[in-house]
Every structure is written in structure tokens, then in C-alpha cells.
Design a protein around this motif. Structure first.
Motif, PDB file in Angstrom:
ATOM      1  N   THR A  41       0.833  -1.206   0.000  1.00  0.00           N
ATOM      2  CA  THR A  41       0.000   0.000   0.000  1.00  0.00           C
ATOM      3  C   THR A  41       0.862   1.249   0.000  1.00  0.00           C
ATOM      4  N   HIS A  42       2.167   1.072   0.209  1.00  0.00           N
ATOM      5  CA  HIS A  42       3.106   2.201   0.183  1.00  0.00           C
ATOM      6  C   HIS A  42       4.509   1.645  -0.061  1.00  0.00           C
ATOM      7  N   THR A  43       5.473   2.529  -0.251  1.00  0.00           N
ATOM      8  CA  THR A  43       6.844   2.045  -0.482  1.00  0.00           C
ATOM      9  C   THR A  43       7.600   1.856   0.830  1.00  0.00           C
ATOM     10  N   SER A  44       6.931   2.143   1.973  1.00  0.00           N
ATOM     11  CA  SER A  44       7.629   2.010   3.266  1.00  0.00           C
ATOM     12  C   SER A  44       8.167   0.597   3.561  1.00  0.00           C
ATOM     13  N   PRO A  45       7.535  -0.492   3.069  1.00  0.00           N
ATOM     14  CA  PRO A  45       8.158  -1.805   3.326  1.00  0.00           C
ATOM     15  C   PRO A  45       9.588  -1.907   2.780  1.00  0.00           C
ATOM     16  N   TYR A  47      -0.437   0.156  -4.344  1.00  0.00           N
ATOM     17  CA  TYR A  47      -1.834  -0.155  -4.679  1.00  0.00           C
ATOM     18  C   TYR A  47      -2.762   0.116  -3.498  1.00  0.00           C
ATOM     19  N   ARG A  48      -3.888   0.736  -3.799  1.00  0.00           N
ATOM     20  CA  ARG A  48      -4.910   0.896  -2.762  1.00  0.00           C
ATOM     21  C   ARG A  48      -6.292   0.805  -3.391  1.00  0.00           C
ATOM     22  N   HIS A  49      -7.244   0.389  -2.574  1.00  0.00           N
ATOM     23  CA  HIS A  49      -8.620   0.267  -3.040  1.00  0.00           C
ATOM     24  C   HIS A  49      -9.237   1.659  -3.046  1.00  0.00           C
ATOM     25  N   HIS A  81       2.128   5.677  -7.870  1.00  0.00           N
ATOM     26  CA  HIS A  81       3.577   5.585  -7.653  1.00  0.00           C
ATOM     27  C   HIS A  81       4.008   6.436  -6.468  1.00  0.00           C
ATOM     28  N   GLN A  82       4.877   5.861  -5.676  1.00  0.00           N
ATOM     29  CA  GLN A  82       5.451   6.618  -4.557  1.00  0.00           C
ATOM     30  C   GLN A  82       6.962   6.534  -4.640  1.00  0.00           C
ATOM     31  N   VAL A  83       7.598   7.462  -3.953  1.00  0.00           N
ATOM     32  CA  VAL A  83       9.022   7.308  -3.753  1.00  0.00           C
ATOM     33  C   VAL A  83       9.264   7.507  -2.268  1.00  0.00           C
ATOM     34  N   GLU A  84      10.057   6.603  -1.720  1.00  0.00           N
ATOM     35  CA  GLU A  84      10.323   6.594  -0.289  1.00  0.00           C
ATOM     36  C   GLU A  84      11.766   7.023  -0.091  1.00  0.00           C
ATOM     37  N   GLY A  85      12.011   7.799   0.936  1.00  0.00           N
ATOM     38  CA  GLY A  85      13.398   8.134   1.267  1.00  0.00           C
ATOM     39  C   GLY A  85      13.673   7.702   2.698  1.00  0.00           C
ATOM     40  N   TYR A 109       0.396  12.175  11.869  1.00  0.00           N
ATOM     41  CA  TYR A 109       0.627  10.874  12.509  1.00  0.00           C
ATOM     42  C   TYR A 109       0.851   9.784  11.471  1.00  0.00           C
ATOM     43  N   PHE A 110       1.931   9.058  11.635  1.00  0.00           N
ATOM     44  CA  PHE A 110       2.144   7.785  10.941  1.00  0.00           C
ATOM     45  C   PHE A 110       2.643   6.821  12.008  1.00  0.00           C
ATOM     46  N   PRO A 111       2.226   5.560  11.957  1.00  0.00           N
ATOM     47  CA  PRO A 111       2.653   4.634  13.022  1.00  0.00           C
ATOM     48  C   PRO A 111       4.164   4.430  13.059  1.00  0.00           C
ATOM     49  N   PHE A 112       4.835   4.641  11.930  1.00  0.00           N
ATOM     50  CA  PHE A 112       6.260   4.287  11.844  1.00  0.00           C
ATOM     51  C   PHE A 112       7.192   5.473  12.010  1.00  0.00           C
ATOM     52  N   THR A 113       6.641   6.678  12.225  1.00  0.00           N
ATOM     53  CA  THR A 113       7.504   7.836  12.470  1.00  0.00           C
ATOM     54  C   THR A 113       7.027   8.574  13.705  1.00  0.00           C
ATOM     55  N   LEU A 138       3.923  15.583   0.709  1.00  0.00           N
ATOM     56  CA  LEU A 138       4.753  14.531   1.313  1.00  0.00           C
ATOM     57  C   LEU A 138       4.268  14.146   2.697  1.00  0.00           C
ATOM     58  N   GLY A 139       4.582  12.897   3.082  1.00  0.00           N
ATOM     59  CA  GLY A 139       4.475  12.487   4.476  1.00  0.00           C
ATOM     60  C   GLY A 139       5.896  12.228   4.951  1.00  0.00           C
ATOM     61  N   ALA A 140       6.189  12.569   6.188  1.00  0.00           N
ATOM     62  CA  ALA A 140       7.575  12.405   6.640  1.00  0.00           C
ATOM     63  C   ALA A 140       7.627  12.290   8.152  1.00  0.00           C
ATOM     64  N   GLY A 141       8.805  11.997   8.675  1.00  0.00           N
ATOM     65  CA  GLY A 141       8.972  11.955  10.132  1.00  0.00           C
ATOM     66  C   GLY A 141      10.282  11.309  10.520  1.00  0.00           C
ATOM     67  N   PHE A 186      15.477   9.536   9.546  1.00  0.00           N
ATOM     68  CA  PHE A 186      14.210  10.102   9.080  1.00  0.00           C
ATOM     69  C   PHE A 186      13.755   9.357   7.839  1.00  0.00           C
ATOM     70  N   ALA A 187      12.447   9.496   7.560  1.00  0.00           N
ATOM     71  CA  ALA A 187      11.881   8.857   6.371  1.00  0.00           C
ATOM     72  C   ALA A 187      10.841   9.796   5.795  1.00  0.00           C
ATOM     73  N   PHE A 188      10.634   9.649   4.521  1.00  0.00           N
ATOM     74  CA  PHE A 188       9.566  10.444   3.900  1.00  0.00           C
ATOM     75  C   PHE A 188       9.003   9.656   2.722  1.00  0.00           C
ATOM     76  N   GLY A 189       7.777   9.979   2.349  1.00  0.00           N
ATOM     77  CA  GLY A 189       7.138   9.314   1.220  1.00  0.00           C
ATOM     78  C   GLY A 189       6.376  10.350   0.397  1.00  0.00           C
ATOM     79  N   LEU A 190       6.456  10.190  -0.903  1.00  0.00           N
ATOM     80  CA  LEU A 190       5.889  11.214  -1.785  1.00  0.00           C
ATOM     81  C   LEU A 190       5.169  10.545  -2.943  1.00  0.00           C
TER      82      LEU A 190
HETATM   83  N1  PHE Z   1       4.087   5.601   3.703  1.00  0.00           N
HETATM   84  C1  PHE Z   1       3.331   6.801   4.000  1.00  0.00           C
HETATM   85  C2  PHE Z   1       2.051   6.805   3.150  1.00  0.00           C
HETATM   86  O1  PHE Z   1       1.991   6.127   2.169  1.00  0.00           O
HETATM   87  C3  PHE Z   1       4.119   8.043   3.680  1.00  0.00           C
HETATM   88  C4  PHE Z   1       5.301   8.202   4.592  1.00  0.00           C
HETATM   89  C5  PHE Z   1       6.517   7.629   4.281  1.00  0.00           C
HETATM   90  C6  PHE Z   1       5.169   8.908   5.776  1.00  0.00           C
HETATM   91  C7  PHE Z   1       7.605   7.781   5.134  1.00  0.00           C
HETATM   92  C8  PHE Z   1       6.245   9.070   6.609  1.00  0.00           C
HETATM   93  C9  PHE Z   1       7.443   8.510   6.288  1.00  0.00           C
HETATM   94  O2  PHE Z   1       1.109   7.471   3.473  1.00  0.00           O
END
Ligand code: PHE
Length: 342
Positions: A171-175, A197-199, A210-214, A250-254, A284-287, A307-311
Motif C-alpha cells: 500500500t506504500h513504499t515504506s516496506p 496499490y490501494r482500493h 507511484h510513490q518514492v520513499e526516502g 501521525y504515521f505509526p512508523f515515524t 509529502l508524508g515524513a517523520g 528520518f523517512a519520507f514518502g511522496l
Molecule cells: N508511507 C506513507 C504513506 O503512504 C508516507 C510516509 C513515508 C510517511 C515515510 C512518513 C514517512 O502514506
């Protein structure tokens, strides 16, 4: 042969000669008049022996004159036909240099690929490397290790598409963060582009996007590093005068987590329809990587932080190229694709 008779033959021949249009006509005319077996001239000559003696001379001269006229005209026609044949052959072989050239049908990179390449290039310039992971994921990498416990309400926000065997479409590139951290110890700096992919399906959402994760993990990495990195990135991706703002989220992983806004590229902050009058656009989402996520990946949070971010890449492509509907990106209509240049 009387002068009259000669004239009649000559006129008949002239009339037939005027009808000659091509080689076949010419050949038929030649055979009919001076052909060796039954040509008119030949049969006139054959009559010579029956002509009374005193007329023989005139008759012979008449036939000879007729023969001369016929041969001369046939030669003339032959020359004319050859000339036409030559110019027809030349025309057929000629190249018309005034015709417009034929353009080979060149492809272009897809807008999503153009934006992905641009983003990846920027991060490579900042010392990151590219990491990839599978699109079919398991619960552990997509949720559990990222601190989404079973039955945690945050899972609902991800509109997950499950496979029958219990696996899921990521559902995101965070994995990819998890996979990277499980494989290597810090320092880590990776950029992970890919399909997710998301419903979900409307003007702005497509079930595949498409996402890009950092991800950066090392000693002493702070929220200031995150903000500085994102600013450097956004200034290169959009323009150096783009404002960047972090809002608590809020994101559970940051922890802490932030949504990152940029000044609206359309109105430059004045407020317009695209940014709903706010002058800002969330991109972006980040933390800071939650210490529990580091622990889940066997990285000691008392030494390391990150730190991590997703866009969303499609969203950037839509903003950059003024594409109003996300589906237009995936219809692959060449009229749209050919308008897009970085
Ligand atoms: N994975 C989050 C999302 O899809 C975005 C995100 C990535 C947030 C990394 C914080 C850090 O919504």
C-alpha cells in the motif's frame, strides 16, 4: 501507279500514323505497310510485273516514294515514342524532393518516469542510492514491522488490496525501508521508487499509483536534517523560491510525524482553486523513524536515529504538467504523452 493512287495511299498511311499511341500501335503500322510478308508496299511491288511496260517506271517510282514516306514517318514516330518512354522511365525513378520528409515515430518517456528519474537524480546528488522491493508484500513488511499492530485503526487508512493467500499488494513504499534496514546496518541513505496499490478510485486516486520513499539512518540524524533535506529536494524539484512547511501529523512508523506542504506552484501562495484558496499544497508524508521500527530491524535506537519520507510521484507529475485527472496518466493516449517534456 497514278499520282492519285499514290496520294490515296499516302493519305491513308498518314491517317493511320496519326492514330499511333504506343509501341504496339507503331509495330502494327510497320507490319501493315512495310512488313516483309504482307506489307502494303511489298504487295504493290509484287504487282509491278503485271503493270504494262510503259507504266512500269511511274509505278515503280510511285511505290518507292510511298515506301520512302512510310519509312521516314515510322522513323520519326519511333523517335517520338522513345522520347516519351525515356521521360516516363525517368519520372518513375525520380525522387520528389519537394515532398515533406517522413518522420520516424519517436517515443518519449512517460511523465511518471520523467518525474521519477528527476527525483532519483536529485537524491543521487545528495549521496543516496536506489533500493527496490516487491509489489506483492506480506503483512510483516507492509504493516507489522512498520509499527501497525494487528487491528490498529491506522491500517484502515491504507485501503489494502489482499491476495487470496493472505499476502497483499503493498500500500506504500515504506516496506522497502524495512527490507533495507533488515539487510544492512547504518549509515543508510536510500531512495525507493515504485508502484503501490490501494482500493481507491477517483479523479485524484487510482488503484495503482507511484510513490518514492526516502530513508536516512545514522548517528545523530535530527529533524533539522529532515527539513534541510526536504527543502533542498523541493527547491530542485520545483523552484528555489518554493516555500516548505511541516505540519504535525501521525504515521505509526515515524515519531514525530509531519505532512509536508509546499507553496502552491499555480498561484505561488496567493490562494487559487487548485490549492482550495490556502496557498499551500500537501505533497509529502515524513517523520523521524520510530525507535520501535529501528528495533524491529535490529538497529539500536540508542545509537542510531533516522528520518523517512514518502511522496506521491503521480501527483507531482500532475502538478508539473497540469494534468487534471490521474487516469490521464495511465490511459497512455499518445496525444498527452507527446506533449510532456521535462
Ligand atoms: N508511507 C506513507 C504513506 O503512504 C508516507 C510516509 C513515508 C510517511 C515515510 C512518513 C514517512 O502514506
Amino acid at each position: 501507279m497514278s499520282a492519285d493512287e499514290l496520294t490515296r495511299h499516302q493519305e491513308a498511311f498518314a491517317a493511320e500514323a496519326a492514330e499511333v499511341r504506343d509501341r504496339a500501335d507503331w509495330e502494327a503500322l510497320r507490319v501493315r505497310w512495310i512488313g516483309r510478308k504482307q506489307g502494303i508496299v511489298r504487295s504493290l511491288l509484287a504487282q509491278l510485273k503485271d503493270v504494262p511496260k510503259e507504266e512500269k517506271r511511274d509505278f515503280g517510282q510511285g511505290v518507292n516514294r510511298l515506301k520512302g514516306t512510310v519509312e521516314a514517318r515510322l522513323a520519326e514516330l519511333d523517335e517520338e515514342l522513345s522520347r516519351t518512354e525515356r521521360s516516363l522511365a525517368q519520372e518513375a525513378a525520380a525522387v520528389d524532393v519537394t515532398l515533406p520528409g517522413r518522420h520516424p515515430h519517436l517515443g518519449t518517456l512517460h511523465p511518471v518516469n520523467l518525474v521519477t528519474q528527476h527525483i532519483v537524480d536529485i537524491f543521487i546528488g545528495l549521496g543516496y542510492s536506489v533500493a527496490e522491493g516487491p509489489e506483492v508484500e506480506d503483512d510483516f513488511h507492509n504493516f507489522e514491522a512498520l509499527n501497525f499492530p494487528q487491528d490498529h485503526p491506522a491500517r484502515d487508512t491504507q485501503d489494502t488490496l489482499f491476495l487470496e493467500d493472505g499476502r497483499l499488494l503493498r500500500t506504500h513504499t515504506s516496506p522497502v525501508q524495512i527490507r533495507t534496514m533488515l539487510k544492512r546496518q547504518p549509515p543508510i541513505r536510500v531512495i525507493c521508487p515504485g508502484r503501490v496499490y490501494r482500493h481507491d478510485n477517483d479523479l485524484r486516486h487510482s488503484p495503482m499509483f507511484h510513490q518514492v520513499e526516502g530513508l536516512a539512518v545514522g548517528e545523530g540524524i535530527s529533524l533539522g536534517d529532515l527539513k534541510g533535506t526536504l527543502e533542498a529536494f523541493i527547491h530542485r524539484l520545483f523552484s528555489p523560491d518554493t516555500g516548505v512547511r511541516l505540519r504535525p501529523s501521525y504515521f505509526p512508523f515515524t515519531e514525530p510525524s509531519a505532512e509536508v506542504d509546499i507553496t502552491c506552484p499555480f498561484c505561488r501562495g496567493d490562494g487559487c482553486q487548485t490549492c482550495s484558496g490556502t496557498g499551500w499544497m500537501e505533497i509529502l508524508g515524513a517523520g523521524m523513524v520510530d525507535p520501535r521500527v529501528l528495533e524491529n530491524c535490529n538497529i539500536d535506537p540508542s545509537i542510531y536515529s533516522g528520518f523517512a519520507f514518502g511522496l506521491g510521484i503521480d501527483r507531482v507529475a500532475m502538478i508539473r504538467y497540469g494534468i487534471p485527472n490521474i487516469r490521464m496518466l495511465f490511459d497512455n493516449d499518445e496525444r498527452l504523452l507527446h506533449q510532456v517534456r521535462i
